[in-house]
Scaffold this motif. Structure first.
Motif, PDB file in Angstrom:
ATOM      1  N   SER A 194      34.293  37.154  37.494  1.00  0.00           N
ATOM      2  CA  SER A 194      35.435  36.540  38.342  1.00  0.00           C
ATOM      3  C   SER A 194      35.463  35.005  38.023  1.00  0.00           C
ATOM      4  CB  SER A 194      35.208  36.634  39.723  1.00  0.00           C
ATOM      5  OG  SER A 194      33.894  35.903  40.243  1.00  0.00           O
ATOM      6  N   ASP A 205      32.011  38.380  45.192  1.00  0.00           N
ATOM      7  CA  ASP A 205      33.106  39.243  44.191  1.00  0.00           C
ATOM      8  C   ASP A 205      33.103  40.718  44.827  1.00  0.00           C
ATOM      9  OD1 ASP A 205      33.457  37.367  42.151  1.00  0.00           O
ATOM     10  OD2 ASP A 205      31.445  37.958  41.472  1.00  0.00           O
ATOM     11  N   GLU A 709      38.172  40.264  34.415  1.00  0.00           N
ATOM     12  CA  GLU A 709      37.999  39.452  35.546  1.00  0.00           C
ATOM     13  C   GLU A 709      38.466  40.113  36.851  1.00  0.00           C
ATOM     14  OE1 GLU A 709      38.785  35.489  34.429  1.00  0.00           O
ATOM     15  OE2 GLU A 709      36.492  35.013  33.918  1.00  0.00           O
ATOM     16  N   LEU A 710      37.845  40.084  37.958  1.00  0.00           N
ATOM     17  CA  LEU A 710      38.350  40.593  39.086  1.00  0.00           C
ATOM     18  C   LEU A 710      39.929  40.267  39.348  1.00  0.00           C
ATOM     19  CD1 LEU A 710      35.482  40.653  41.535  1.00  0.00           C
ATOM     20  CD2 LEU A 710      36.890  42.581  41.144  1.00  0.00           C
ATOM     21  N   GLU A 711      39.905  38.732  39.150  1.00  0.00           N
ATOM     22  CA  GLU A 711      41.526  38.292  39.583  1.00  0.00           C
ATOM     23  C   GLU A 711      42.515  39.014  38.648  1.00  0.00           C
ATOM     24  OE1 GLU A 711      38.163  35.208  40.364  1.00  0.00           O
ATOM     25  OE2 GLU A 711      38.626  36.790  38.779  1.00  0.00           O
TER      26      GLU A 711
END
Length: 733
Positions: A194, A205, A709-711
């Motif tokens: 993240s 996260d 990435e989480l986003e």
């Protein structure tokens, strides 16, 4: 001598041998029997086997009641009562007292009996005194709990026994109990990327992932074990070899979300500095988690936060809350914090000291005067490690609350490791219950053709029972506390566990029996108390009838697509999967779908020397080529074979997004109650989290990071395609 040795081994639950997965019988040697009996703290080097067995049997007869009794609600209570023959004509009173907090310790049932009127089960002479064993039958109980049975003779308190009453079955969430099917992602928490984390996935996260899952229509988020590792040795990274399964890994703390951070100028200034920000960017950019570097960065800031916390007024709400937590916390917290303080102290003196067996002898017993004195001397350090656990638990509590706010029907799905590291806090606290000269493992199979030695000490069955199963209850309770579901790793260990003699080869191991009915009942009790779904990981060599007993107790089976086969080796169709199961394409110990398709796992095994011969490697490579055809065949049988240029039937190099989505759509069609999707499969990762049989110097286990990435998850085409396929088959909330 051989006959009596075999008899003693059988009495202690040691099997005569085992069948491997190919059906070959491996008899247990007498050397193995002696080694395992010694590991059970039996003096086979000093006494004859028949003398040892006589001592064990005498000890049972000398106790009026067994160390614990476990029954199901509505089940009649049948007890073997051991009495001096001279007492059999006396009258006895009995009562069952509810556990503290359960109806205020009320008396649930009571009565009287004369021992002479009870059914006789046998007699024994011990030291010239005659004893009689009688069958005491009491009414069934309907209130689950940890109760106590009290017996008294002539009005004087005589003896008590823990009485555990469990529900008939484990808990099922309403969404599943009412016929629903749920799904969600499964991740190795450390591997999450993240913009915000410090080079390792953290509880912040995890909270964001819960939101992503809720928005996508998922109801469950699967995780690797969150057990505490070793603060002083961050290079020890396997979540399946923890210091304690009753404590949390504080490396998962989201440092900037800790309450102290907002009020600690020194910490904020340090983190905001160009130097520190450059460190964080470097840690985030790495393909593998750099555990020592991450631990160093977090420790520097967390120590500043601790100093800030210690400077707060004693009557501040935050300090009062911590003190209340310390006062109300159960045993595991205090014991773990004390272990951490002692380990830090001895490691500071000599960094080679790792784990309690290397401590000065006076400190190896947690009940020793030296440990008590050290707890007072290092009270500030004990407070510090307790504060870390409190902080981690607060963040995990908030994640669980976020799951409820987002409408997840199950929530967090955590993993309970099969054992603890011999040098850690759990082994130190319960060392009398663990077998110190044996380790757990598995017999040879396709994944580990030389067998496996996991390096974890097993519970000694009789010692576990003598504690009224306290260590087992402790780890269940602590792991279910914040979870909506829990997976019991290697669930067969509740019935039998493969013991490897200390210093020996896994091929020389043998199974040891455990009180399966008792342990399964305790799982049900803790499951209901914590409203926690239970999945029993039943892969590998499974005892006959084991899955049926799990199903009867409402534990879900564990069914990876890769292993779900018919007798001819072809893949099972969706309708052939059981409803009472968790299905998944793969697991952390198996190849990802992309890796499976490309044979990346076979290449890695060859590079690590895990194949016994080149011929064996070629046989597995050929088998994998056949399996690719089988995958396409079973997908085609459901009308799901993807039309894609990325799939070459003859020599495929990779599995593309369409194929992976087709497999997840296939699994979503199964009647199975839970479907989890590995994050590595969502994004086409080639390498698996762990390659069994290898160490970190040969293969980067437990450190691979997820590519996306989480986003960016929700906007990723691969994520959208898999979610759409699953939701179309399973429906949305």
């Amino acid at each position: 001598m051989t006959h009596t040795l075999h008899s003693l081994a059988a009495y202690c639950g040691i099997a005569d041998g085992f069948h491997d997965i190919w059906g070959h019988w491996h008899p247990a040697s007498d050397d193995t029997r002696r080694t395992l009996l010694a590991a059970m703290d039996l003096p086979v080097d000093r006494l004859a086997p028949d003398a040892i067995r006589a001592q064990l049997e005498d000890a049972e007869w000398l106790h009026p009641l067994p160390p614990v009794k476990v029954v199901r609600c509505g089940e009649s209570l049948r007890l073997e009562l051991n009495l001096r023959r001279a007492d059999c004509e006396r009258g006895f009173g009995w009562r069952v007292q509810a556990e503290d907090g359960g109806e205020g310790g009320a008396i649930l049932a009571s009565g009287h009996f004369t021992a002479a009127h009870l059914h006789p089960l046998g007699e024994r002479n011990i030291g010239g005194e005659a004893f009689s064993r009688r069958l005491l039958e009491l009414p069934s109980l309907d209130l689950p709990g940890y109760h106590r049975l009290l017996l008294d003779m002539d009005g004087a308190a005589w003896t008590t026994m823990p009485l555990i009453v469990a529900p008939a079955q484990s808990y099922l969430p309403p969404a599943i109990r009412n016929g629903g099917r749920v799904w969600g992602p499964a991740v190795q928490l450390y591997g999450l990327r993240s913009h915000a984390n410090w080079g390792i996935g953290d509880f912040g996260d995890l909270r964001r992932l819960v939101g992503i899952t809720g928005q996508a229509g998922g109801d469950i988020v699967g995780l690797n074990p969150l057990h505490a590792l070793f603060s002083d040795n961050p290079a020890h990274i396997s979540p399946y070899s923890p210091s304690s399964r009753a404590a949390l890994n504080t490396l998962y703390l989201d440092v900037e979300a800790m309450p102290e951070y907002a009020g600690c100028a020194a910490a904020r200034e340090k983190v905001a500095s160009p130097e520190f920000q450059a460190r964080l960017r470097e840690l985030r950019s790495r393909e593998l988690v750099d555990y020592p570097a991450v631990a160093a960065a977090k420790r520097e800031v967390i120590e500043l936060l601790w100093q800030h916390f210690c400077s707060l007024p004693a009557d501040s709400p935050h300090v009062r809350e911590f003190r209340r937590y310390r006062a109300e916390a159960n045993g595991p917290l205090q014991k773990h914090a004390l272990f951490e303080a002692l380990q830090a102290h001895f490691c500071a003196q000599d960094e080679r000291v790792w784990g309690w067996p290397a401590w000065p002898e006076a400190y190896r017993d947690p009940q020793s005067p030296a440990v008590a004195a050290s707890a007072a001397e290092h009270a500030a350090a004990v407070d510090y490690f307790a504060w870390l656990q409190w902080s981690a638990e607060a963040q995990l509590t908030e994640v669980a609350a976020e799951a409820r706010r987002c409408g997840l029907a199950v929530g967090l799905y955590t993993d309970l490791a099969v054992g603890a590291n011999p040098g850690g806090a759990e082994a130190w606290c319960w060392q009398g219950v663990f077998a110190s000269c044996a380790s757990t493992g598995a017999p040879p199979d396709d994944l580990a053709r030389q067998g496996q030695d996991w390096g974890l000490h097993p519970f000694i069955p009789r010692r576990l029972r003598e504690t009224a199963y306290a260590p087992f209850i402790e780890v269940l309770r602590e792991n279910m506390k914040h979870a909506g579901a829990i997976r019991i790793d290697h669930a067969m260990s509740m019935q039998r566990l493969f013991w490897v003699p200390g210093g020996g080869n896994a091929c020389h191991g043998v199974y040891v029996d455990y009180p399966f009915a008792d342990l399964l009942a305790i799982v049900a009790l803790e499951s209901w108390r914590n409203e926690c779904l239970v999945i029993g990981e039943d892969l590998g060599t499974v005892p006959e009838g084991f899955r049926e007993r799990l199903a009867a107790a409402c534990l879900l089976s564990y069914r990876p697509f890769i292993f779900a086969r018919r007798h001819d080796g072809s893949f099972a169709r969706p309708g052939e999967y059981p409803r009472q199961a968790l299905v998944t394409a793969s697991t952390h110990d198996l190849p990802t779908l992309t890796g499976f398709w490309a044979g990346a796992d076979l290449d890695a095994q060859a590079q690590c020397g895990l194949f016994p011969s080149e011929e064996a490697r070629e046989r597995f490579v050929a088998g994998r080529a056949h399996d690719r055809w089988r995958v396409l065949e079973v997908l085609a049988s459901e009308g799901l074979q993807p039309e894609s240029e990325g799939i070459d039937r003859s020599a495929p190099e990779s599995a593309d997004t369409a194929l992976i989505a087709a497999i997840h759509r296939f699994l979503a069609r199964t009647p199975s109650e839970v479907l989890v999707v590995q994050a590595e499969d969502l994004f086409g990762s080639r390498e698996q989290a762990n390659l069994p049989g290898t160490q970190e110097d040969l293969h980067p286990n437990w450190s691979r990071r997820i590519a996306v990435e989480l986003e960016d998850w929700s906007a990723d085409q691969r994520f959208q395609q898999n979610v759409a396929a699953i939701c179309q088959e399973r429906g949305t909330r």
